[in-house]
Design a protein around this motif. Structure first.
Motif, PDB file in Angstrom:
ATOM      1  N   TYR A  18       0.835  -1.196   0.000  1.00 25.63           N
ATOM      2  CA  TYR A  18       0.000   0.000   0.000  1.00 25.63           C
ATOM      3  C   TYR A  18       0.879   1.258   0.000  1.00 25.63           C
ATOM      4  O   TYR A  18       0.657   2.191  -0.785  1.00 25.63           O
ATOM      5  CB  TYR A  18      -0.936   0.029   1.211  1.00 25.63           C
ATOM      6  N   SER A  19       1.862   1.300   0.900  1.00 30.71           N
ATOM      7  CA  SER A  19       2.731   2.484   1.003  1.00 30.71           C
ATOM      8  C   SER A  19       3.447   2.758  -0.312  1.00 30.71           C
ATOM      9  O   SER A  19       3.582   3.910  -0.725  1.00 30.71           O
ATOM     10  CB  SER A  19       3.772   2.288   2.111  1.00 30.71           C
ATOM     11  N   ASN A  22       1.085   4.054  -2.895  1.00 32.76           N
ATOM     12  CA  ASN A  22       0.776   5.429  -2.515  1.00 32.76           C
ATOM     13  C   ASN A  22       1.845   6.394  -3.050  1.00 32.76           C
ATOM     14  O   ASN A  22       1.541   7.524  -3.438  1.00 32.76           O
ATOM     15  CB  ASN A  22       0.715   5.498  -0.980  1.00 32.76           C
ATOM     16  N   CYS A  50      -3.117  11.883   0.383  1.00 36.50           N
ATOM     17  CA  CYS A  50      -2.175  10.785   0.160  1.00 36.50           C
ATOM     18  C   CYS A  50      -1.268  10.587   1.368  1.00 36.50           C
ATOM     19  O   CYS A  50      -1.054   9.470   1.825  1.00 36.50           O
ATOM     20  CB  CYS A  50      -1.267  11.170  -1.008  1.00 36.50           C
ATOM     21  N   GLY A  54      -0.966   7.452   3.937  1.00 37.87           N
ATOM     22  CA  GLY A  54       0.323   6.801   4.170  1.00 37.87           C
ATOM     23  C   GLY A  54       0.666   6.738   5.651  1.00 37.87           C
ATOM     24  O   GLY A  54       1.107   5.708   6.165  1.00 37.87           O
TER      25      GLY A  54
END
Lengths: 205, 205, 205
Positions: A18-19, A22, A50, A54
């Protein structure tokens, strides 16, 4: 003894993925922000969203880490990787914010090149994340990130020489230097991510 | 149980000694670069070669560390010492590069003093490295490094006051400030090296 | 097995409490320094004394850590907490020193707000330290510190926009930017302290 790949640990991989994704989103927002005629305020607002998203994942990783006895790889490496990814996001968000805040009308064209390098580095990082599970085929990734970082460095130094070349007044130089420094730190940050991943891969191999 | 001083571990000491000697070379290149009439571009090129050679040793230390089960002292300390030495090299290389890039003709005379302190700190660090094996006679080294760092700090602050004193235009101040900041970070970096060595010595004593 | 709260370990708590109280003193010195008509040189001198006293405690913590087999919580966390507290002190001292060194007559009024936030953060940190023994009632502390850090960030960005707004000449902007950056790093530093304490508390709970 370390156990691997139980469902509980899996989610570290998901959080890292995910990070990294992102960061791809953030780098594309930067591409838009530096384009002429874009709605910078709206884009900087998206960038902030965003960054908050994060932050939540980073926090989730840290909490999980503090509560877990079993981790898929060294605790210190998980901590470092989460922090490295978070740092890159922070630098990109700061750059976007400064572009709006300083009301810099027109950035030198080398900044486009800087941001393209960031976008490519973000994509490579996001593509590498799923390979953390198997720890295979990561060599190309970090060789390519190191190559990109060297490229970013060249662009950055040319930018500094240009900023100080007499074309701009001192205040404009200060503003632009702040912005390109954040972008340069983001490029360095991708290298730190890659170094951490290399270090994990070597231990696990 | 930790085993010590087997041939395999020895090479950490050799790699650290190499890195420290490399800093002596780099500091002497800085002395030349800031001398009037020197061929700055050629010297900055040599500095880059120095930095690349240092990078290779840092990489060798990190790889060895990731592959080893047995280390002569704490893994984290080996990692930190290698990173600390690498940081000093990076700051000195950046300073050299900026001097060429910014085309700063004449640096204030206090910069000579700053660089002399770096040269002395590099020499002391290189002399201390062989004593890591026995962990003896290191006290004087870190006392002297701390003294030098305080001296560097005084010189740096006088330099800042001078830069802002009205003698130079804003762009020149910005360029010179970038350079003297890198030199100041190099001086701080030598203190970080000494702190890491102190910490290792206390644990081993 | 870890033993807790023997007399020997207790003194970590005392050393941390000292460091945190020292930050309260330092933040109040900053409030005075930025007040019109204050004797800045004398106050900066007091700040330096504060910093030296802090350094001694940091050193005492590091020494104790290197010599101890038993610690009240993770060694790495003790190290990080001591380093985090020390960093905040260094940023506040640097800000005070620059105010004197750069002979900045009149700082923008937003700096007053920045320093008030630091004072409040220092007080909250000092109040939280005694709660490290029981690890209880720390949640409010770090929520509040995070809120303050966001506030500091807002003030800081408004300050940057003002500095670049055309009101000041380039050299004045450079001087003031140096100072407000140190204050901003101090605010960030309080958040790092709170994050470290959160991380300790989660592990111990």
């Amino acid at each position: 003894m370390r156990l691997r790949l139980t469902p509980r640990e899996d989610s570290y991989y998901e959080l890292f993925a995910y990070s990294a994704n992102n960061l791809v989103t953030a780098s594309r927002l930067l591409v838009e922000i530096i384009s002429d005629g874009s709605d910078r305020e709206a884009l900087a607002e998206k960038m902030r969203a965003c960054e908050h998203a994060g932050d939540e994942r980073t926090h989730a990783i840290m909490n999980r880490l503090n509560e877990s006895f079993i981790t898929p790889f060294d605790r210190e490496d998980i901590y470092r990787l989460a922090a490295n990814l978070d740092d890159v996001m922070d630098y990109m968000e700061a750059a976007a914010d400064m572009i709006v805040l300083y009301q810099v009308e027109h950035l030198p064209k080398e900044v486009v090149r800087q941001v393209e390098v960031l976008e490519r580095a973000a994509e490579l990082t996001a593509e590498a994340m799923p390979r953390l599970r198997s720890m295979k085929n990561l060599t190309e990734y970090w060789i390519e990130i190191n190559r990109l970082e060297n490229q970013a460095d060249q662009v950055y130094r040319r930018l500094l020489a240009r900023l100080f070349g007499g074309e701009y007044d001192a205040l404009t130089v200060m503003k632009m230097k702040d912005i390109v420094e954040q972008l340069e730190m983001a490029a360095d940050g991708f290298e730190h991510v890659a170094n951490t991943i290399e270090s994990i891969a070597v231990k696990e191999s």
